[in-house]
Design an enzyme around this catalytic site. Structure first.
Site, PDB file in Angstrom:
ATOM      1  N   PHE A   1       0.925  -1.343  -0.142  1.00  0.00           N
ATOM      2  CA  PHE A   1       0.012   0.028   0.032  1.00  0.00           C
ATOM      3  C   PHE A   1       0.854   1.475   0.049  1.00  0.00           C
ATOM      4  CE2 PHE A   1      -1.889   2.885   3.483  1.00  0.00           C
ATOM      5  CZ  PHE A   1      -2.627   3.598   2.469  1.00  0.00           C
TER       6      PHE A   1
ATOM      7  N   ALA B   1       9.389  -2.940   3.413  1.00  0.00           N
ATOM      8  CA  ALA B   1       8.785  -4.266   3.454  1.00  0.00           C
ATOM      9  C   ALA B   1       8.488  -4.688   5.048  1.00  0.00           C
ATOM     10  CB  ALA B   1       9.984  -5.178   2.933  1.00  0.00           C
TER      11      ALA B   1
ATOM     12  N   GLU C   1       5.578  -7.229   7.291  1.00  0.00           N
ATOM     13  CA  GLU C   1       4.267  -7.888   7.869  1.00  0.00           C
ATOM     14  C   GLU C   1       3.603  -6.724   8.768  1.00  0.00           C
ATOM     15  OE1 GLU C   1       2.681 -10.763   6.974  1.00  0.00           O
ATOM     16  OE2 GLU C   1       4.284 -11.379   5.728  1.00  0.00           O
ATOM     17  N   SER C   2       2.206  -6.389   8.183  1.00  0.00           N
ATOM     18  CA  SER C   2       1.935  -5.026   8.490  1.00  0.00           C
ATOM     19  C   SER C   2       0.715  -5.050   9.321  1.00  0.00           C
ATOM     20  CB  SER C   2       1.641  -3.916   7.466  1.00  0.00           C
ATOM     21  OG  SER C   2       0.712  -4.402   6.639  1.00  0.00           O
TER      22      SER C   2
ATOM     23  N   THR D   1       6.451   2.999  12.678  1.00  0.00           N
ATOM     24  CA  THR D   1       5.000   3.100  13.077  1.00  0.00           C
ATOM     25  C   THR D   1       5.004   3.725  14.461  1.00  0.00           C
ATOM     26  OG1 THR D   1       2.982   1.958  13.707  1.00  0.00           O
ATOM     27  CG2 THR D   1       4.944   0.628  13.643  1.00  0.00           C
ATOM     28  N   ASP D   2       3.856   4.470  14.654  1.00  0.00           N
ATOM     29  CA  ASP D   2       3.413   5.167  16.053  1.00  0.00           C
ATOM     30  C   ASP D   2       3.189   3.899  16.951  1.00  0.00           C
ATOM     31  OD1 ASP D   2       1.360   4.565  14.927  1.00  0.00           O
ATOM     32  OD2 ASP D   2       0.234   6.265  15.552  1.00  0.00           O
ATOM     33  N   GLU D   3       2.909   2.760  16.480  1.00  0.00           N
ATOM     34  CA  GLU D   3       2.582   1.748  17.233  1.00  0.00           C
ATOM     35  C   GLU D   3       3.785   1.077  18.198  1.00  0.00           C
ATOM     36  OE1 GLU D   3      -0.288  -1.051  15.503  1.00  0.00           O
ATOM     37  OE2 GLU D   3      -0.742   0.244  14.073  1.00  0.00           O
TER      38      GLU D   3
ATOM     39  N   TYR E   1       2.890  -7.422  16.142  1.00  0.00           N
ATOM     40  CA  TYR E   1       3.352  -6.495  15.106  1.00  0.00           C
ATOM     41  C   TYR E   1       4.214  -5.299  15.720  1.00  0.00           C
ATOM     42  CZ  TYR E   1       3.092  -2.449  12.039  1.00  0.00           C
ATOM     43  OH  TYR E   1       3.099  -1.524  11.359  1.00  0.00           O
TER      44      TYR E   1
ATOM     45  N   LYS F   1       8.351  -4.427  15.189  1.00  0.00           N
ATOM     46  CA  LYS F   1       8.613  -3.012  14.613  1.00  0.00           C
ATOM     47  C   LYS F   1       9.404  -2.277  15.629  1.00  0.00           C
ATOM     48  CE  LYS F   1       7.506  -1.236  11.186  1.00  0.00           C
ATOM     49  NZ  LYS F   1       8.079  -1.564   9.810  1.00  0.00           N
TER      50      LYS F   1
ATOM     51  N   LYS G   1      -7.632  -3.660   6.054  1.00  0.00           N
ATOM     52  CA  LYS G   1      -7.539  -2.746   7.162  1.00  0.00           C
ATOM     53  C   LYS G   1      -8.816  -1.823   7.497  1.00  0.00           C
ATOM     54  CE  LYS G   1      -2.662  -3.137   7.866  1.00  0.00           C
ATOM     55  NZ  LYS G   1      -1.945  -3.186   6.944  1.00  0.00           N
TER      56      LYS G   1
ATOM     57  N   TYR H   1     -14.906  -3.500  16.452  1.00  0.00           N
ATOM     58  CA  TYR H   1     -14.327  -4.009  17.602  1.00  0.00           C
ATOM     59  C   TYR H   1     -14.639  -3.397  19.101  1.00  0.00           C
ATOM     60  CZ  TYR H   1     -11.202  -6.190  14.151  1.00  0.00           C
ATOM     61  OH  TYR H   1     -10.508  -6.891  13.273  1.00  0.00           O
TER      62      TYR H   1
ATOM     63  N   ARG I   1      -7.773   6.346  16.561  1.00  0.00           N
ATOM     64  CA  ARG I   1      -6.559   6.481  15.832  1.00  0.00           C
ATOM     65  C   ARG I   1      -6.211   7.682  15.001  1.00  0.00           C
ATOM     66  NH1 ARG I   1      -6.243   2.805  18.228  1.00  0.00           N
ATOM     67  NH2 ARG I   1      -5.755   0.354  17.740  1.00  0.00           N
TER      68      ARG I   1
HETATM   69  P1  NAD Z   1       1.767  -3.640   3.299  1.00  0.00           P
HETATM   70  O1  NAD Z   1       1.243  -4.973   4.169  1.00  0.00           O
HETATM   71  O2  NAD Z   1       0.545  -3.180   2.308  1.00  0.00           O
HETATM   72  O3  NAD Z   1       2.717  -3.837   2.468  1.00  0.00           O
HETATM   73  C1  NAD Z   1       4.031  -4.577   2.505  1.00  0.00           C
HETATM   74  C2  NAD Z   1       4.652  -5.037   1.472  1.00  0.00           C
HETATM   75  O4  NAD Z   1       5.929  -5.795   2.007  1.00  0.00           O
HETATM   76  C3  NAD Z   1       4.095  -5.753   0.543  1.00  0.00           C
HETATM   77  O5  NAD Z   1       4.273  -5.544  -0.959  1.00  0.00           O
HETATM   78  C4  NAD Z   1       4.767  -7.406   0.719  1.00  0.00           C
HETATM   79  O6  NAD Z   1       4.791  -8.226  -0.207  1.00  0.00           O
HETATM   80  C5  NAD Z   1       6.196  -6.864   1.292  1.00  0.00           C
HETATM   81  N1  NAD Z   1       7.079  -7.794   1.998  1.00  0.00           N
HETATM   82  C6  NAD Z   1       6.389  -8.383   3.130  1.00  0.00           C
HETATM   83  N2  NAD Z   1       7.296  -9.289   3.518  1.00  0.00           N
HETATM   84  C7  NAD Z   1       8.541  -9.063   2.749  1.00  0.00           C
HETATM   85  C8  NAD Z   1       9.807  -9.673   2.666  1.00  0.00           C
HETATM   86  N3  NAD Z   1      10.368 -10.441   3.702  1.00  0.00           N
HETATM   87  N4  NAD Z   1      10.926  -9.211   1.475  1.00  0.00           N
HETATM   88  C9  NAD Z   1      10.533  -8.337   0.714  1.00  0.00           C
HETATM   89  N5  NAD Z   1       8.824  -7.772   0.713  1.00  0.00           N
HETATM   90  C10 NAD Z   1       8.157  -8.257   1.830  1.00  0.00           C
HETATM   91  O7  NAD Z   1       2.067  -2.507   4.310  1.00  0.00           O
HETATM   92  P2  NAD Z   1       1.891  -1.064   4.334  1.00  0.00           P
HETATM   93  O8  NAD Z   1       0.603  -0.621   5.235  1.00  0.00           O
HETATM   94  O9  NAD Z   1       2.302  -0.657   3.099  1.00  0.00           O
HETATM   95  O10 NAD Z   1       3.096  -0.799   5.432  1.00  0.00           O
HETATM   96  C11 NAD Z   1       4.547  -0.442   4.935  1.00  0.00           C
HETATM   97  C12 NAD Z   1       5.337  -0.041   5.893  1.00  0.00           C
HETATM   98  O11 NAD Z   1       4.548   1.168   6.590  1.00  0.00           O
HETATM   99  C13 NAD Z   1       5.615  -1.205   7.116  1.00  0.00           C
HETATM  100  O12 NAD Z   1       6.781  -1.393   7.453  1.00  0.00           O
HETATM  101  C14 NAD Z   1       4.455  -0.581   8.101  1.00  0.00           C
HETATM  102  O13 NAD Z   1       4.882  -1.336   9.461  1.00  0.00           O
HETATM  103  C15 NAD Z   1       4.649   0.640   8.014  1.00  0.00           C
HETATM  104  N6  NAD Z   1       3.649   1.575   8.340  1.00  0.00           N
HETATM  105  C16 NAD Z   1       2.367   1.458   8.111  1.00  0.00           C
HETATM  106  C17 NAD Z   1       1.354   2.363   8.420  1.00  0.00           C
HETATM  107  C18 NAD Z   1      -0.134   1.873   7.907  1.00  0.00           C
HETATM  108  O14 NAD Z   1      -1.024   2.471   8.436  1.00  0.00           O
HETATM  109  N7  NAD Z   1      -0.297   1.020   6.858  1.00  0.00           N
HETATM  110  C19 NAD Z   1       1.536   3.153   9.206  1.00  0.00           C
HETATM  111  C20 NAD Z   1       2.754   3.575   9.803  1.00  0.00           C
HETATM  112  C21 NAD Z   1       3.915   2.641   9.274  1.00  0.00           C
HETATM  113  P1  TYD Z   2      -6.453  -1.262  11.462  1.00  0.00           P
HETATM  114  O1  TYD Z   2      -7.004  -0.867  10.240  1.00  0.00           O
HETATM  115  O2  TYD Z   2      -6.056  -2.950  11.675  1.00  0.00           O
HETATM  116  O3  TYD Z   2      -5.236  -0.517  12.086  1.00  0.00           O
HETATM  117  P2  TYD Z   2      -4.328  -0.547  13.319  1.00  0.00           P
HETATM  118  O4  TYD Z   2      -4.723  -1.830  14.169  1.00  0.00           O
HETATM  119  O5  TYD Z   2      -3.036  -0.865  12.893  1.00  0.00           O
HETATM  120  O6  TYD Z   2      -4.436   0.452  14.117  1.00  0.00           O
HETATM  121  O7  TYD Z   2      -7.394  -0.854  12.517  1.00  0.00           O
HETATM  122  C1  TYD Z   2      -7.734   0.641  12.880  1.00  0.00           C
HETATM  123  C2  TYD Z   2      -8.896   0.533  14.032  1.00  0.00           C
HETATM  124  O8  TYD Z   2      -9.830  -0.138  13.907  1.00  0.00           O
HETATM  125  C3  TYD Z   2      -8.357  -0.406  15.306  1.00  0.00           C
HETATM  126  O9  TYD Z   2      -8.596   0.121  16.620  1.00  0.00           O
HETATM  127  C4  TYD Z   2      -8.999  -1.696  15.010  1.00  0.00           C
HETATM  128  C5  TYD Z   2     -10.272  -1.290  14.635  1.00  0.00           C
HETATM  129  N1  TYD Z   2     -11.006  -2.235  13.549  1.00  0.00           N
HETATM  130  C6  TYD Z   2     -12.247  -2.857  13.877  1.00  0.00           C
HETATM  131  O10 TYD Z   2     -13.003  -2.092  14.703  1.00  0.00           O
HETATM  132  N2  TYD Z   2     -12.714  -3.315  12.855  1.00  0.00           N
HETATM  133  C7  TYD Z   2     -12.119  -4.183  11.752  1.00  0.00           C
HETATM  134  O11 TYD Z   2     -12.712  -4.885  11.072  1.00  0.00           O
HETATM  135  C8  TYD Z   2     -10.558  -3.741  11.674  1.00  0.00           C
HETATM  136  C9  TYD Z   2      -9.959  -4.378  10.611  1.00  0.00           C
HETATM  137  C10 TYD Z   2     -10.140  -2.875  12.748  1.00  0.00           C
END
Ligand code: NAD
Ligand code: TYD
Length: 341
Positions: free
Chosen positions: A11, A78, A80-81, A120-122, A144, A148, A183, A201, A208
């Site tokens: 993403f 890269a 697991e997210s 991440t802020d998490e 997760y 991180k 998500k 949930y 958030r």
């Molecule tokens: P995502 O799950 O959409 O994408 C992860 C990508 O990493 C995928 O394309 C997957 O194929 C690749 N990947 C996974 N394991 C791999 C490996 N071993 N080698 C190579 N590629 C691999 O996640 P995202 O939401 O795009 O998040 C990207 C980054 O941003 C992550 O590090 C996450 O911790 C961080 N982040 C995400 C958010 C959010 O809200 N989504 C917020 C803050 C930080």
């Molecule tokens: P999520 O998108 O999984 O992000 P994160 O857990 O990394 O913050 O979830 C965002 C918020 O929404 C979190 O408080 C959990 C809640 N949630 C639901 O209530 N229902 C759902 O089906 C999902 C996936 C998340």
């Protein structure tokens, strides 16, 4: 500049690659991605023939895959997210997020290249009042977040021990185009369009801080070009929302777009069993990046949500393909239990 972007088919990575190719025509991007369940090359279909773009399918845990590949900087997305998956099975999180990051740190050390670690802020855990700054202690609550936080600690250790040129960014929850439907925001939009129940949930009062993905991409770019090596930068928007309010807002927007009565969609809201270890509130203090590097989020929440709803309505094929694959098995197992709480 030659940038190695890891996880670029996910993403945020895909949005980042698209942004850099348009903002920096002088950069060349090498996208290294394993293509796990959340990696999707369709996210980059429009740029796959771009002269400044190369794709390598590989695992960040495999050091050999980068032999002979030249680059000046690594931007590491890269990972697991997804928190819920880390509760079901943490192993792939430890492997990719910790071992994989260590592998890239070794490469950065050997080649003396810049390393920007997207975190991440998490890692800070949950906060009742106020917000976390870069000096707040790390108190991760999910596997997760712990994986991180571990990777952030490794980055710090490599800066202190080996003097590598690394920086860490810690961003709040992202939303926007190409987000995988597990998500919250895409899940709500897609379920509403399909008239399926929307699992909220617990009491829905978890909060958030939501940032539009393009703002996050711009912040990463700012840190890459202007950041000080060895520093950590928080990235947020200040736009806080309780989950239930966010779900209701999404339903209003969707109903508007489809010409429906909003309260029809509201019937889909279904309070389900809470997530284990569910963080109550995330909030981040972004004043360091704003004051020191001049970045500020630009897309306000209401505008970003409208754009996102429009994108998912206009790109049904993108998510319908995902929903028909292996993901739907995960979804059904995950929610069968929750919906029957
Ligand atoms: P995502 O799950 O959409 O994408 C992860 C990508 O990493 C995928 O394309 C997957 O194929 C690749 N990947 C996974 N394991 C791999 C490996 N071993 N080698 C190579 N590629 C691999 O996640 P995202 O939401 O795009 O998040 C990207 C980054 O941003 C992550 O590090 C996450 O911790 C961080 N982040 C995400 C958010 C959010 O809200 N989504 C917020 C803050 C930080
Ligand atoms: P999520 O998108 O999984 O992000 P994160 O857990 O990394 O913050 O979830 C965002 C918020 O929404 C979190 O408080 C959990 C809640 N949630 C639901 O209530 N229902 C759902 O089906 C999902 C996936 C998340």
């Amino acid at each position: 500049m030659r940038l190695l972007v890891t996880g670029g088919a996910g993403f945020i990575g895909a949005n980042y690659i698209r942004y850099v190719l348009s903002a920096h025509p002088e950069h060349h991007i090498i996208n290294l991605d394993k293509i796990t369940y959340s990696g999707n090359l369709e996210n980059l279909k429009d740029i796959e023939e771009h002269p400044n773009y190369t794709f390598i399918r590989a695992d960040i845990c495999d050091r050999k895959s980068l032999e002979g590949v030249e680059f000046d900087a690594i931007v590491n997305f890269a990972a697991e997210s997804h928190v819920d998956r880390s509760i079901l099975d943490a192993s792939p999180f430890l492997q990719t997020n910790i071992i994989g990051t260590h592998n890239l740190l070794e490469i950065a050390r050997q080649r003396d290249c810049i390393f920007l670690h997207v975190s991440t802020d998490e890692v800070y855990g949950s906060i009742e009042k106020g917000s976390f700054n870069e000096k707040s202690p790390l108190m991760p609550n999910s596997p997760y977040a712990a994986s991180k936080a571990s990777s952030d600690m490794l980055v710090r250790a490599y800066v202190e021990t080996h003097n590598i040129r690394a920086m860490i960014t810690r961003c709040s929850n992202n939303y926007g185009p190409y987000q995988f439907p597990e998500k919250l925001i895409p899940l709500v939009i897609i379920n509403a369009l399909n008239k399926k129940l929307i699992p909220v949930y617990g009491d829905g009062m978890n909060v958030r801080e939501w940032i539009y993905v393009e703002d996050h991409c711009k912040a990463i770019n700012t840190v890459l070009h202007k950041g000080t090596h060895g520093e950590i930068y928080n990235i947020g928007s200040g736009d806080e929302q309780a989950n239930i309010d966010l779900v209701k807002l999404l339903l209003v927007k969707i109903a508007e777009r489809l010409g429906l009565k909003e309260n029809g969609l509201a019937r889909l809201i279904n309070f389900v069993k809470d997530r284990q270890g569910h963080d109550r509130r995330y909030a981040i203090d972004s004043s360091k990046i704003e004051q020191q590097l001049g970045w500020k989020s630009e897309v306000r929440f209401d505008e970003g949500i409208s754009r996102t709803v429009d994108w998912y309505i206009s790109n049904k094929q993108w998510w319908q393909r995902i929903m028909s694959g292996e993901y739907i098995q995960y979804y059904n197992v995950q929610y069968a239990e929750r919906l029957n709480k």
